[in-house]
Design an enzyme around this catalytic site. Structure first.
Site, PDB file in Angstrom:
ATOM      1  N   GLU A 289      41.889  79.505 -61.298  1.00 18.51           N
ATOM      2  CA  GLU A 289      42.639  78.598 -60.412  1.00 18.51           C
ATOM      3  C   GLU A 289      42.721  79.165 -59.001  1.00 18.51           C
ATOM      4  O   GLU A 289      43.813  79.470 -58.502  1.00 18.51           O
ATOM      5  CB  GLU A 289      44.055  78.410 -60.955  1.00 18.51           C
ATOM      6  CG  GLU A 289      44.097  77.826 -62.345  1.00 18.51           C
ATOM      7  CD  GLU A 289      45.494  77.892 -62.958  1.00 18.51           C
ATOM      8  OE1 GLU A 289      46.349  78.649 -62.464  1.00 18.51           O
ATOM      9  OE2 GLU A 289      45.711  77.189 -63.940  1.00 18.51           O
ATOM     10  N   PRO A 290      41.604  79.305 -58.326  1.00 16.58           N
ATOM     11  CA  PRO A 290      41.662  79.889 -56.977  1.00 16.58           C
ATOM     12  C   PRO A 290      42.222  78.890 -55.970  1.00 16.58           C
ATOM     13  O   PRO A 290      41.992  77.687 -56.074  1.00 16.58           O
ATOM     14  CB  PRO A 290      40.195  80.179 -56.672  1.00 16.58           C
ATOM     15  CG  PRO A 290      39.454  79.134 -57.446  1.00 16.58           C
ATOM     16  CD  PRO A 290      40.260  78.891 -58.704  1.00 16.58           C
ATOM     17  N   TYR A 333      57.162  85.912 -45.902  1.00 20.54           N
ATOM     18  CA  TYR A 333      56.681  87.193 -46.442  1.00 20.54           C
ATOM     19  C   TYR A 333      56.358  88.226 -45.365  1.00 20.54           C
ATOM     20  O   TYR A 333      55.682  89.219 -45.658  1.00 20.54           O
ATOM     21  CB  TYR A 333      55.387  87.049 -47.270  1.00 20.54           C
ATOM     22  CG  TYR A 333      55.083  85.729 -47.901  1.00 20.54           C
ATOM     23  CD1 TYR A 333      55.898  85.224 -48.909  1.00 20.54           C
ATOM     24  CD2 TYR A 333      53.943  85.010 -47.547  1.00 20.54           C
ATOM     25  CE1 TYR A 333      55.593  84.017 -49.516  1.00 20.54           C
ATOM     26  CE2 TYR A 333      53.632  83.803 -48.160  1.00 20.54           C
ATOM     27  CZ  TYR A 333      54.477  83.316 -49.142  1.00 20.54           C
ATOM     28  OH  TYR A 333      54.168  82.134 -49.745  1.00 20.54           O
ATOM     29  N   CYS A 360      64.038  77.252 -33.027  1.00 17.05           N
ATOM     30  CA  CYS A 360      65.298  77.920 -32.673  1.00 17.05           C
ATOM     31  C   CYS A 360      65.739  78.901 -33.744  1.00 17.05           C
ATOM     32  O   CYS A 360      66.803  78.734 -34.359  1.00 17.05           O
ATOM     33  CB  CYS A 360      66.370  76.874 -32.423  1.00 17.05           C
ATOM     34  SG  CYS A 360      65.928  75.771 -31.091  1.00 17.05           S
ATOM     35  N   GLU A 361      64.930  79.861 -34.011  1.00 16.63           N
ATOM     36  CA  GLU A 361      65.225  80.949 -34.942  1.00 16.63           C
ATOM     37  C   GLU A 361      64.627  82.213 -34.344  1.00 16.63           C
ATOM     38  O   GLU A 361      63.448  82.209 -33.959  1.00 16.63           O
ATOM     39  CB  GLU A 361      64.537  80.723 -36.305  1.00 16.63           C
ATOM     40  CG  GLU A 361      65.098  79.598 -37.133  1.00 16.63           C
ATOM     41  CD  GLU A 361      66.480  79.878 -37.685  1.00 16.63           C
ATOM     42  OE1 GLU A 361      66.794  81.053 -37.954  1.00 16.63           O
ATOM     43  OE2 GLU A 361      67.262  78.922 -37.819  1.00 16.63           O
TER      44      GLU A 361
HETATM   45  C1  PLP Z   1      49.718  79.031 -61.421  1.00 20.55           C
HETATM   46  C2  PLP Z   1      48.995  79.288 -60.157  1.00 20.55           C
HETATM   47  N1  PLP Z   1      47.654  79.162 -60.146  1.00 20.55           N
HETATM   48  C3  PLP Z   1      46.948  79.368 -59.018  1.00 20.55           C
HETATM   49  C4  PLP Z   1      47.565  79.713 -57.841  1.00 20.55           C
HETATM   50  C5  PLP Z   1      46.711  79.920 -56.626  1.00 20.55           C
HETATM   51  O1  PLP Z   1      46.816  81.216 -56.169  1.00 20.55           O
HETATM   52  P1  PLP Z   1      45.908  81.736 -54.973  1.00 20.55           P
HETATM   53  O2  PLP Z   1      46.055  80.773 -53.863  1.00 20.55           O
HETATM   54  O3  PLP Z   1      46.490  83.046 -54.653  1.00 20.55           O
HETATM   55  O4  PLP Z   1      44.498  81.830 -55.483  1.00 20.55           O
HETATM   56  C6  PLP Z   1      48.952  79.880 -57.805  1.00 20.55           C
HETATM   57  C7  PLP Z   1      49.619  80.285 -56.573  1.00 20.55           C
HETATM   58  O5  PLP Z   1      50.729  80.678 -56.484  1.00 20.55           O
HETATM   59  C8  PLP Z   1      49.686  79.651 -58.996  1.00 20.55           C
HETATM   60  O6  PLP Z   1      51.011  79.772 -59.014  1.00 20.55           O
END
Ligand code: PLP
Length: 430
Positions: A289-290, A333, A360-361
């Site tokens: 899941e990139p 972060y 405004c922070e």
């Molecule tokens: C469950 C899950 N999958 C995939 C991602 C994508 O992560 P990244 O953008 O670091 O590849 C995230 C990001 O927080 C996530 O929570």
């Protein structure tokens, strides 16, 4: 080794220096600022296509196949989603809204992986309406609610269970998710128990893990991929599908490495295949899941300098016409960036400057200690590596409209998200 000047290293791979400064695909960033106004998100299609295709190929080549689901939380402009889909990726969605974005961008339901640590009824219903391929359960309550929904609809749903394995990654603690105590997922023992005893209507396919984001040393990600099959075997739970999440980092500043998402995915696949061989297990279907590693490097944010002044402590502020409304990551972060002047990124610096946002922070500071060459009102500042978690996190604090976005593709740029107008800001007031 790259022969690009250091200042250009965090920019998209195809960025070069031309007569008018930094160019993407033959289009000068300064010309984009002039034509479309600032702040402006610029996305480079070539970078997105190359990265997405490399990841898609790596999972396609896995022994039992696999799928790569692009994490929409990183970027959800429909034009970008279409590019990602055309490159062969599915979609990782974390809300009913993201599911709708995936539908509008043409993703098939089977290619959707649904996430969220607090899925509401609308999110679960949207997942079923979309015929999502996989729903990743975050706990037993959610499993019960989803099972009831499935039974009411007379259907079943394939699910994974998300576990937090207690493997730490070297990233900011606000984007670490796989440690003990994380709000995401359940303990490994609880996950195994849930998979063994799912409510009727749910079909358990395997496990999911996502350790965190902006991980520049991918070894813990590979270690988690190695650990999961052995864990599933020890617990006697099914592992037809193994989803190892996303998390690979990108270069934000010239001194950082630039991990290769295709090579990283190949390494994950190889590690899982090897451990399954050692354990005498069938290799599961592998899901990745990139998000950031597909679109982060493709993006540049352009601002105009609106003021330069020296503070009482002698430091010099360069104020721009954007800030935390279009870049929340600094405040969230303490993220680092390497801004440059778009028209003279390699000119000899005349000092080190502080880049102030317009909100405004006092914390609305885009970058500290930035070497710039005589910044002046009207100059275009380009902040690289802003393609992920910027546009999706934009907001309207102080009632500044959210920026427009353009996509540079084939030597031309087109608007893919229009600038939020003053009327848009009041569209929801009744
Ligand atoms: C469950 C899950 N999958 C995939 C991602 C994508 O992560 P990244 O953008 O670091 O590849 C995230 C990001 O927080 C996530 O929570």
């Amino acid at each position: 080794m790259s022969d690009r000047p250091d200042a250009l290293l965090p920019f998209p791979e195809g960025a070069v220096l031309g007569p008018y400064g930094i160019e993407l695909d033959g289009v000068a960033l300064s010309a984009l600022a002039e034509e479309h106004g600032t702040p402006l998100y610029v996305h480079d299609a070539a970078s997105i296509r190359t990265r997405a295709a490399a990841v898609a190929a790596a999972v396609r080549d896995a022994p039992s196949g696999g799928r790569a689901a692009f994490a929409l939380k990183a970027q959800s402009a429909l034009a970008v989603l279409r590019l990602v889909r055309e490159a062969g990726l599915g979609a990782d969605c974390a809300s009913a809204g993201e599911i709708e974005a995936a539908r509008r961008a043409g993703f098939e339901g089977a290619s959707l992986v649904i996430h969220g640590n607090a899925k509401c009824a609308a999110d679960l219903a949207a997942a079923l309406d979309a015929d999502a391929g996989l729903v990743v359960l975050d706990g037993r309550n959610e499993a019960e609610r989803l099972g009831a929904l499935c039974r009411a609809r007379g259907r079943t749903q394939d699910v994974l269970v998300r576990i937090a394995p207690g493997i730490e990654v070297d990233t900011h603690r606000h984007i670490a998710t796989g440690h003990h105590g994380s709000k995401f997922g359940v303990t490994p023992a609880e996950g195994a128990a849930l998979l063994r005893d799912l409510p009727a209507g749910l079909v358990g396919r395997g496990l999911h893990v996502h350790l965190g984001s902006q991980v520049l040393d991918p070894e813990p990600l590979v270690a988690a991929a190695r650990w999961l099959p052995a864990f599933a075997k020890a617990e006697g739970i099914p592992l037809e599908v193994l989803d190892v999440g996303g998390g690979l980092g990108i270069r934000y500043t010239p001194d950082q490495p630039q991990p290769d998402p295709g090579a990283h995915t190949q390494a994950l696949v190889a590690a899982i295949a090897a451990v399954c061989g050692d354990e005498g297990l069938a290799v599961p279907e592998i899901v990745v899941e990139p998000g950031r590693s597909i679109v982060g490097t493709s993006g540049v944010t352009l601002y105009r300098v609106v003021g330069v002044k020296t503070a009482g402590d002698g430091s010099t502020w360069v104020a721009v016409d954007g800030g935390m409304g279009d870049n929340l990551r600094v405040g969230l972060y303490g993220a680092d960036y390497a801004p440059v002047l778009a028209e003279r990124p390699t000119a000899e610096p005349t000092g080190r400057y502080r880049l102030a946002g317009r909100h405004c922070e006092s914390t609305d500071v885009l970058a500290e200690d930035v070497p710039l060459a005589d910044p002046a009102v009207g100059d275009v500042v380009a902040v690289p590596a802003t393609g992920a978690y910027h546009q999706t996190m934009a907001h309207t604090y102080n009632l500044f409209g959210r920026p427009a976005a353009v996509l540079v593709d084939g030597g031309a740029a087109r608007v893919i998200t229009r600038r939020e107008s003053v009327d848009d800001l009041f569209a929801r007031d009744v």
